[in-house]
Design an enzyme around this catalytic site. Structure first.
Site, PDB file in Angstrom:
ATOM      1  N   LYS A  99       2.909   9.598  -5.023  1.00 31.52           N
ATOM      2  CA  LYS A  99       2.634   8.302  -5.407  1.00 31.52           C
ATOM      3  C   LYS A  99       1.155   8.152  -4.441  1.00 31.52           C
ATOM      4  CE  LYS A  99       3.835   3.654  -6.653  1.00 31.52           C
ATOM      5  NZ  LYS A  99       3.083   3.029  -5.635  1.00 31.52           N
ATOM      6  N   GLN A 103      12.137   6.161  -3.413  1.00 31.03           N
ATOM      7  CA  GLN A 103      10.600   5.933  -2.848  1.00 31.03           C
ATOM      8  C   GLN A 103      10.854   6.108  -1.305  1.00 31.03           C
ATOM      9  OE1 GLN A 103       8.660   2.295  -1.698  1.00 31.03           O
ATOM     10  NE2 GLN A 103       6.839   2.986  -2.376  1.00 31.03           N
ATOM     11  N   ARG A 143       4.775  -5.716 -10.220  1.00 30.29           N
ATOM     12  CA  ARG A 143       4.882  -7.244  -9.908  1.00 30.29           C
ATOM     13  C   ARG A 143       5.525  -8.079 -11.271  1.00 30.29           C
ATOM     14  NH1 ARG A 143      -0.970  -8.253  -7.134  1.00 30.29           N
ATOM     15  NH2 ARG A 143      -0.928  -6.591  -5.665  1.00 30.29           N
ATOM     16  N   GLY A 200      -0.241   0.129 -11.812  1.00 31.59           N
ATOM     17  CA  GLY A 200      -1.310  -0.912 -11.373  1.00 31.59           C
ATOM     18  C   GLY A 200      -1.660  -1.836 -12.443  1.00 31.59           C
ATOM     19  N   SER A 243      -2.248   5.648  -8.332  1.00 28.91           N
ATOM     20  CA  SER A 243      -2.062   4.524  -7.624  1.00 28.91           C
ATOM     21  C   SER A 243      -2.944   4.539  -6.700  1.00 28.91           C
ATOM     22  CB  SER A 243      -0.514   4.332  -7.385  1.00 28.91           C
ATOM     23  OG  SER A 243      -0.389   3.249  -6.456  1.00 28.91           O
ATOM     24  N   ARG A 281       0.763  -5.590 -17.395  1.00 28.25           N
ATOM     25  CA  ARG A 281       1.351  -6.970 -17.615  1.00 28.25           C
ATOM     26  C   ARG A 281       1.839  -6.983 -18.964  1.00 28.25           C
ATOM     27  NH1 ARG A 281       0.574  -6.431 -13.215  1.00 28.25           N
ATOM     28  NH2 ARG A 281      -0.171  -7.329 -11.730  1.00 28.25           N
ATOM     29  N   HIS A 299      -1.437   2.492  -4.137  1.00 21.57           N
ATOM     30  CA  HIS A 299      -0.743   1.635  -3.076  1.00 21.57           C
ATOM     31  C   HIS A 299      -0.734   2.523  -1.934  1.00 21.57           C
ATOM     32  CE1 HIS A 299       2.924  -0.181  -1.540  1.00 21.57           C
ATOM     33  NE2 HIS A 299       3.157   0.803  -1.291  1.00 21.57           N
TER      34      HIS A 299
END
Length: 369
Positions: free
Chosen positions: A240, A180, A319, A296, A262, A299, A264
């Site tokens: 991104k 990145q 995350r 994003g 995204s 989970r 971000h």
């Protein structure tokens, strides 16, 4: 001294000419006032804290006892300071919670296959570990531990320039990793860093873009600059921060190898859409010409499946990997990724999809509420 009941500012015995009868007080009201006072007690707040049902306070759950990835968030909270945990807590999941599956029956899952080729790179599953800055604030081992955990789970890592770990230390631990890069005012320096990452062995570059009020950001770049970087990067350039079909189409036209849907970057404006909400339109605009990745709120393995059904080629998970890192280091990162891979395989079988190519928008429905 005249005593007062909690929740009342006036005296009870006529000090200001009023009698107790002027304040009819029920037992329920009294208990409510006392509860409010108790809830504000510093002593009681000190006793609070994340606690998994049935666990002694402060216990760290063994890795083989987790039932799902969201449970790692409490472990991260226990391991980190309040400020450090705030960086990796929560996440937008509104649209994911409104998507349900439409399974197909009588489909044999004996040949279930999660693998894919992404930008010329063979991957075990469509799950990449996304980039995160300052990982040394999450765990002493920082991105080195993340790299080890991702590699052990056979997942591609997207390393971050601001991760706290030099690329020459991270890359040997996670062969095939992406890099990145943040754009800044020195365009030549950005191009040089991309070329250095390619020379070090990175498989792709992920340029994070967003609108910023200052000129020292991607806002100072134009599509001509993006095209020049794509041509000179010496490896596939992934953009991104894409959140509109028009930008996705422009990226294709300018030689970008893939886009990541995204938010971000500069943060979300009030009322801005979630990435998965715009993913279908972006996927339609790209029309298979380049891969579209989703980022994003992921989970669970079912979240990955939902993203794939809406048009994503693969998903970035950040995350949850950091939750595992915070409490368990490399082993936690590996466990998080492997749980997502296992859940994705299970959910694909239950929905009736054997390969990634079988997953279509017909397998999901997005509800308005």
């Amino acid at each position: 001294m005249r005593r007062r009941l909690p929740g009342f500012d006036r005296p009870l015995d006529g000090e200001d000419g009023l009698s107790v009868s002027a304040f009819p007080l029920s037992r329920r009201h009294a208990l409510s006032c006392f509860a409010g006072w108790l809830a504000a007690s510093p002593w009681l707040r000190a006793q609070r804290g994340p606690r998994t049902a049935g666990e002694p306070r402060g216990r760290t759950t063994p890795l083989d006892e987790f039932a799902n990835v969201p449970e790692f968030e409490d472990m991260a909270r226990r391991a980190l300071s309040e400020n450090a945990f705030a960086r990796i807590a929560d996440g937008d999941r509104g649209i994911l919670e409104r998507i349900t599956f439409r399974p197909r029956l009588l489909v044999s899952a004996l040949e279930l296959d999660l693998s894919l080729n992404l930008l010329g790179q063979e991957m075990f599953a469509p799950i990449l570990v996304g980039p995160a800055s300052h990982q040394d604030e999450i765990h002493a081992g920082g991105e080195r531990e993340t790299a080890q955990g991702a590699a052990a789970a056979k997942a591609t890592l997207v390393t971050a320039e601001r991760s706290g770990a030099p690329l020459e230390e991270t890359l040997p631990l996670a062969p095939g990793a992406w890099r990145q890069v943040y754009p800044d005012g020195d365009f030549g320096a950005v191009a040089a860093r991309l070329q250095e990452a390619a020379g070090a062995g990175c498989s792709a570059a992920c340029l994070t873009v967003a609108n910023e009020p200052s000129g020292d950001s991607a806002a100072a770049y134009g599509w001509d600059d993006i095209e020049l970087l794509a041509r000179s990067a010496a490896m596939p350039l992934v953009l991104k921060g894409i959140m509109s079909p028009a930008d996705a189409t422009a990226a294709v036209d300018r030689g970008v190898a893939a886009v990541v849907v995204s938010t971000h970057g500069s943060g979300r404006a009030a009322g801005a859409a979630e990435p998965l909400a715009v993913l279908p339109a972006i996927s339609d605009a790209v029309a298979g010409r380049i891969p579209v990745l989703a980022d994003g709120g992921i989970r669970r393995g079912s979240d990955v499946l939902k993203a794939l059904a809406l048009g994503a080629t693969a998903a970035l998970v950040c995350r949850p990997a950091l939750w595992g890192l915070a409490a368990y280091g490399a082993a936690g990162v590996r466990k998080v990724v492997e749980m997502l891979q296992t859940e994705l395989a299970r959910d694909m079988a239950q929905v009736g999809t054997v390969t990634l190519a079988d997953i279509t928008r017909k397998h999901v429905r997005i509800h308005s509420r």
